[in-house]
Design a protein around this motif. Structure first.
Motif, PDB file in Angstrom:
ATOM      1  N   VAL A  36      46.525  26.242 -53.835  1.00 22.48           N
ATOM      2  CA  VAL A  36      47.324  25.311 -54.295  1.00 22.48           C
ATOM      3  C   VAL A  36      48.270  25.521 -55.153  1.00 22.48           C
ATOM      4  O   VAL A  36      48.137  26.598 -56.052  1.00 22.48           O
ATOM      5  CB  VAL A  36      46.364  24.159 -55.063  1.00 22.48           C
ATOM      6  N   ARG A  38      51.483  25.087 -58.150  1.00 22.73           N
ATOM      7  CA  ARG A  38      51.750  23.856 -59.126  1.00 22.73           C
ATOM      8  C   ARG A  38      52.794  24.759 -59.998  1.00 22.73           C
ATOM      9  O   ARG A  38      52.738  25.967 -60.381  1.00 22.73           O
ATOM     10  CB  ARG A  38      50.725  23.230 -59.710  1.00 22.73           C
ATOM     11  N   TYR A  49      46.711  28.951 -56.795  1.00 23.33           N
ATOM     12  CA  TYR A  49      45.462  29.281 -57.063  1.00 23.33           C
ATOM     13  C   TYR A  49      44.848  29.194 -55.574  1.00 23.33           C
ATOM     14  O   TYR A  49      44.962  28.301 -54.999  1.00 23.33           O
ATOM     15  CB  TYR A  49      45.004  28.011 -57.712  1.00 23.33           C
ATOM     16  N   TYR A  51      42.014  28.219 -53.454  1.00 19.84           N
ATOM     17  CA  TYR A  51      41.605  26.877 -53.370  1.00 19.84           C
ATOM     18  C   TYR A  51      40.158  26.566 -54.001  1.00 19.84           C
ATOM     19  O   TYR A  51      40.106  25.871 -54.785  1.00 19.84           O
ATOM     20  CB  TYR A  51      41.465  26.289 -51.605  1.00 19.84           C
ATOM     21  N   TRP A  54      41.015  26.501 -57.646  1.00 22.02           N
ATOM     22  CA  TRP A  54      41.623  25.279 -57.893  1.00 22.02           C
ATOM     23  C   TRP A  54      40.478  24.238 -57.978  1.00 22.02           C
ATOM     24  O   TRP A  54      40.616  23.636 -59.146  1.00 22.02           O
ATOM     25  CB  TRP A  54      42.383  24.786 -56.869  1.00 22.02           C
ATOM     26  N   GLU A  57      39.111  24.635 -61.517  1.00 25.11           N
ATOM     27  CA  GLU A  57      39.894  23.869 -62.591  1.00 25.11           C
ATOM     28  C   GLU A  57      39.918  22.710 -62.457  1.00 25.11           C
ATOM     29  O   GLU A  57      39.831  21.873 -63.643  1.00 25.11           O
ATOM     30  CB  GLU A  57      41.217  24.549 -62.031  1.00 25.11           C
ATOM     31  N   SER A  83      52.079  19.619 -58.068  1.00 22.67           N
ATOM     32  CA  SER A  83      51.419  20.392 -57.212  1.00 22.67           C
ATOM     33  C   SER A  83      51.493  20.204 -55.786  1.00 22.67           C
ATOM     34  O   SER A  83      51.987  19.031 -55.170  1.00 22.67           O
ATOM     35  CB  SER A  83      49.781  20.186 -57.549  1.00 22.67           C
ATOM     36  N   GLU A  85      49.477  21.795 -51.710  1.00 23.07           N
ATOM     37  CA  GLU A  85      48.761  22.650 -51.209  1.00 23.07           C
ATOM     38  C   GLU A  85      49.612  23.357 -50.081  1.00 23.07           C
ATOM     39  O   GLU A  85      50.473  22.877 -49.285  1.00 23.07           O
ATOM     40  CB  GLU A  85      47.634  21.775 -50.143  1.00 23.07           C
ATOM     41  N   TYR A 118      44.499  34.127 -60.256  1.00 25.37           N
ATOM     42  CA  TYR A 118      45.546  33.338 -59.730  1.00 25.37           C
ATOM     43  C   TYR A 118      47.052  34.368 -59.680  1.00 25.37           C
ATOM     44  O   TYR A 118      46.936  35.369 -59.957  1.00 25.37           O
ATOM     45  CB  TYR A 118      45.959  32.117 -60.445  1.00 25.37           C
TER      46      TYR A 118
END
Length: 153
Positions: A36, A38, A49, A51, A54, A57, A83, A85, A118
């Motif tokens: 992901v 962002r 990140y 997945y 993420w 988070e 954000s 994917e 990350y």
């Protein structure tokens, strides 16, 4: 646990795809193909990140925010709007949506920086300028980690 370290200069291909460096592919593990991405909350960069991280988070966010409070709902809307994917293709490349690349003034030349769990994606000129003007790591370590704190006295 995944740990990304190092920085790598990368060039997007004609279609805008960026090859994930081999060291980052290895750190992510063979099964991790989804990230992901962002806009960073504080810096002019994007954050990728894995997945699984993420999802951790999101769990932290869900524990702290109430979607029935107006300001919390606005935060969630803004957080998710910035954000997307992304998935690695068979060549180990990923494509960041143009709208996100534009938010950090990134074009073809970018720098991918491993920051523990990350990866940050920086426009190369911005990263270079930031690196040239950065406070020394020794100075930061002393300020943040050195000496006795008021709590321990």
């Amino acid at each position: 646990m995944v740990t990304f370290i190092g920085d790598f200069e990368c060039k997007a291909d004609a279609k805008g795809r960026i090859v994930l460096p081999a060291a980052f592919k290895k750190a992510a593990g063979h099964g991790e193909q989804r990230f992901v991405v962002r806009k960073d909350l504080f810096e002019t960069c994007l954050v990728l990140y894995p997945y699984a991280y993420w999802e951790e988070e999101l769990l932290r966010l869900r524990q702290r925010l109430n979607p029935y409070k107006r300001e919390h709902k606005q935060f969630l809307r803004d957080f998710f709007r910035a954000s997307a994917e992304v998935q690695l293709d068979s060549g180990g490349r990923f494509l960041i949506p143009r709208r996100l690349m534009d938010q950090v003034s990134a074009d073809r030349e970018v720098v991918l920086v491993g920051v523990d769990r990350y990866i940050e994606l920086w426009a190369k000129p911005i990263y270079s300028a930031m690196s040239d003007n950065a406070v020394s790591l020794a100075g930061q370590a002393e300020l943040l980690l050195g000496g006795a704190s008021a709590d321990s006295e």
